[in-house]
Design a protein around this motif. Sequence first.
Motif, PDB file in Angstrom:
ATOM      1  N   PRO A  20     -19.104  28.094 118.531  1.00 20.97           N
ATOM      2  CA  PRO A  20     -20.357  28.365 118.785  1.00 20.97           C
ATOM      3  C   PRO A  20     -20.180  30.197 118.767  1.00 20.97           C
ATOM      4  O   PRO A  20     -19.637  30.705 118.754  1.00 20.97           O
ATOM      5  N   TYR A  21     -21.468  30.733 118.759  1.00 20.10           N
ATOM      6  CA  TYR A  21     -21.613  31.867 118.490  1.00 20.10           C
ATOM      7  C   TYR A  21     -21.219  32.866 119.488  1.00 20.10           C
ATOM      8  O   TYR A  21     -21.483  32.505 121.434  1.00 20.10           O
ATOM      9  N   HIS A  22     -20.699  33.932 118.934  1.00 19.20           N
ATOM     10  CA  HIS A  22     -20.180  35.337 120.367  1.00 19.20           C
ATOM     11  C   HIS A  22     -19.200  34.471 120.682  1.00 19.20           C
ATOM     12  O   HIS A  22     -18.480  35.236 121.373  1.00 19.20           O
ATOM     13  N   LEU A  23     -18.546  32.688 120.061  1.00 15.38           N
ATOM     14  CA  LEU A  23     -16.723  32.789 121.353  1.00 15.38           C
ATOM     15  C   LEU A  23     -15.639  32.740 120.068  1.00 15.38           C
ATOM     16  O   LEU A  23     -14.920  32.109 120.678  1.00 15.38           O
ATOM     17  N   ALA A  24     -15.986  33.173 118.981  1.00 17.53           N
ATOM     18  CA  ALA A  24     -14.971  32.913 117.850  1.00 17.53           C
ATOM     19  C   ALA A  24     -13.591  34.026 118.195  1.00 17.53           C
ATOM     20  O   ALA A  24     -14.006  35.227 118.874  1.00 17.53           O
ATOM     21  N   PRO A  25     -12.815  32.916 118.288  1.00 22.33           N
ATOM     22  CA  PRO A  25     -11.237  33.902 118.566  1.00 22.33           C
ATOM     23  C   PRO A  25     -11.064  35.447 117.720  1.00 22.33           C
ATOM     24  O   PRO A  25     -11.804  35.181 116.743  1.00 22.33           O
ATOM     25  N   ASP A  26     -10.074  36.039 118.453  1.00 20.88           N
ATOM     26  CA  ASP A  26      -9.705  37.106 117.767  1.00 20.88           C
ATOM     27  C   ASP A  26      -9.296  37.102 116.468  1.00 20.88           C
ATOM     28  O   ASP A  26      -8.899  36.518 116.512  1.00 20.88           O
ATOM     29  N   GLY A  27      -8.906  37.925 115.754  1.00 18.09           N
ATOM     30  CA  GLY A  27      -8.197  37.714 114.358  1.00 18.09           C
ATOM     31  C   GLY A  27      -8.808  36.742 113.501  1.00 18.09           C
ATOM     32  O   GLY A  27      -8.845  36.457 112.158  1.00 18.09           O
ATOM     33  N   LEU A  28     -10.474  36.634 113.555  1.00 21.49           N
ATOM     34  CA  LEU A  28     -10.958  35.978 112.333  1.00 21.49           C
ATOM     35  C   LEU A  28     -12.496  36.817 112.551  1.00 21.49           C
ATOM     36  O   LEU A  28     -13.101  37.603 113.330  1.00 21.49           O
ATOM     37  N   ALA A  29     -12.848  37.393 110.951  1.00 28.79           N
ATOM     38  CA  ALA A  29     -14.352  37.567 110.797  1.00 28.79           C
ATOM     39  C   ALA A  29     -14.607  37.170 109.980  1.00 28.79           C
ATOM     40  O   ALA A  29     -14.395  36.502 108.860  1.00 28.79           O
ATOM     41  N   THR A  30     -16.141  37.250 109.889  1.00 25.84           N
ATOM     42  CA  THR A  30     -17.345  37.119 108.713  1.00 25.84           C
ATOM     43  C   THR A  30     -17.079  38.193 107.439  1.00 25.84           C
ATOM     44  O   THR A  30     -16.545  39.082 108.007  1.00 25.84           O
ATOM     45  N   ARG A  31     -17.912  37.334 106.268  1.00 24.25           N
ATOM     46  CA  ARG A  31     -17.656  38.799 105.536  1.00 24.25           C
ATOM     47  C   ARG A  31     -18.712  40.575 105.507  1.00 24.25           C
ATOM     48  O   ARG A  31     -17.559  41.011 104.924  1.00 24.25           O
ATOM     49  N   ARG A  32     -19.800  39.807 106.084  1.00 23.86           N
ATOM     50  CA  ARG A  32     -20.851  41.398 107.283  1.00 23.86           C
ATOM     51  C   ARG A  32     -18.732  42.045 107.430  1.00 23.86           C
ATOM     52  O   ARG A  32     -18.940  43.034 107.608  1.00 23.86           O
ATOM     53  N   GLN A  33     -18.221  41.722 107.975  1.00 21.52           N
ATOM     54  CA  GLN A  33     -17.616  42.386 109.293  1.00 21.52           C
ATOM     55  C   GLN A  33     -16.344  42.774 108.690  1.00 21.52           C
ATOM     56  O   GLN A  33     -16.375  43.883 108.403  1.00 21.52           O
ATOM     57  N   LEU A  34     -15.986  42.252 107.311  1.00 20.56           N
ATOM     58  CA  LEU A  34     -14.642  41.793 106.784  1.00 20.56           C
ATOM     59  C   LEU A  34     -15.370  43.218 106.086  1.00 20.56           C
ATOM     60  O   LEU A  34     -14.403  44.256 106.005  1.00 20.56           O
ATOM     61  N   ARG A  35     -16.045  43.015 105.433  1.00 17.72           N
ATOM     62  CA  ARG A  35     -16.747  44.822 104.714  1.00 17.72           C
ATOM     63  C   ARG A  35     -17.225  45.653 105.406  1.00 17.72           C
ATOM     64  O   ARG A  35     -16.525  46.723 104.996  1.00 17.72           O
ATOM     65  N   ALA A  36     -17.659  45.380 106.864  1.00 21.28           N
ATOM     66  CA  ALA A  36     -17.430  46.743 108.022  1.00 21.28           C
ATOM     67  C   ALA A  36     -15.954  47.745 108.110  1.00 21.28           C
ATOM     68  O   ALA A  36     -16.021  48.673 108.000  1.00 21.28           O
ATOM     69  N   ARG A  37     -15.250  46.864 107.506  1.00 24.15           N
ATOM     70  CA  ARG A  37     -14.180  47.324 108.016  1.00 24.15           C
ATOM     71  C   ARG A  37     -13.107  47.823 107.031  1.00 24.15           C
ATOM     72  O   ARG A  37     -11.485  48.045 107.007  1.00 24.15           O
ATOM     73  N   GLY A  38     -13.365  47.138 105.296  1.00 20.57           N
ATOM     74  CA  GLY A  38     -13.230  48.227 104.322  1.00 20.57           C
ATOM     75  C   GLY A  38     -12.731  46.534 104.003  1.00 20.57           C
ATOM     76  O   GLY A  38     -11.473  47.602 103.096  1.00 20.57           O
ATOM     77  N   LEU A  39     -12.933  45.899 104.241  1.00 21.41           N
ATOM     78  CA  LEU A  39     -11.537  44.490 103.680  1.00 21.41           C
ATOM     79  C   LEU A  39     -12.536  43.562 103.023  1.00 21.41           C
ATOM     80  O   LEU A  39     -13.608  43.350 102.768  1.00 21.41           O
ATOM     81  N   ARG A  40     -11.536  42.509 102.072  1.00 25.03           N
ATOM     82  CA  ARG A  40     -12.352  41.383 101.746  1.00 25.03           C
ATOM     83  C   ARG A  40     -11.825  40.593 101.734  1.00 25.03           C
ATOM     84  O   ARG A  40     -10.951  40.782 101.961  1.00 25.03           O
ATOM     85  N   PRO A  41     -12.094  39.189 101.975  1.00 24.98           N
ATOM     86  CA  PRO A  41     -11.514  37.962 101.743  1.00 24.98           C
ATOM     87  C   PRO A  41     -10.062  38.018 100.833  1.00 24.98           C
ATOM     88  O   PRO A  41      -9.441  36.740 101.354  1.00 24.98           O
ATOM     89  N   GLY A  42     -10.663  37.901  99.531  1.00 20.12           N
ATOM     90  CA  GLY A  42      -9.142  37.881  98.461  1.00 20.12           C
ATOM     91  C   GLY A  42      -9.144  36.608  97.938  1.00 20.12           C
ATOM     92  O   GLY A  42      -7.827  36.127  98.288  1.00 20.12           O
TER      93      GLY A  42
END
Length: 122
Positions: A20-42
Motif C-alpha cells: 500500500p501507499y507509504h508502506l514499501a520496504p527500504d531498498g526499493l524506489a520509484t523512477r522519480r525517486q531514483l532520478r532524485a538520487r541521480g540513478l536510473r533503473p538500468g
Amino acid sequence: MPQPRFWDPDGARYGIPTYPYHLAPDGLATRRQLRARGLRPGGQPVAAQVLWRSRRGVRAAYLYRLDLALPVRPMTSARWAAVAKALAARRWCPCCRRDAGYILPASLGTCLTCAESTALAV
C-alpha cells in the motif's frame, strides 16, 4: 487486526510483491525517486509495486531495487543540441514562420498574434 487492502509482499495475489501507499520496504524506489538520487533503473525488471486508490481508480507505481540501479548517463553535446532543436521547433509558428519566443499553445497551434488575427477574421 485486518491487513491493508493492497498488502501482498509475496506476490500471490497481484503477481509481483505489492504494497500500500507509504508502506514499501527500504531498498526499493520509484523512477522519480531514483532520478532524485541521480540513478536510473538500468534495465532491471520491476521488483515490486505500490497500489493506491484515487479519484481515477486504482493507481500503480512500480518499484526498482536501489542496489541494482545505475548512475544517470551524462548529457553529451549532441544530446544538448537535440534538446535545443526540439525546443526551438515548439516555438516556431507555422503561420507566420517565425520564432515566437515562447512555446506555442497546443490548443491554438500558432503564436498568439496569428491566433488573434484568425479569430478577428472569422
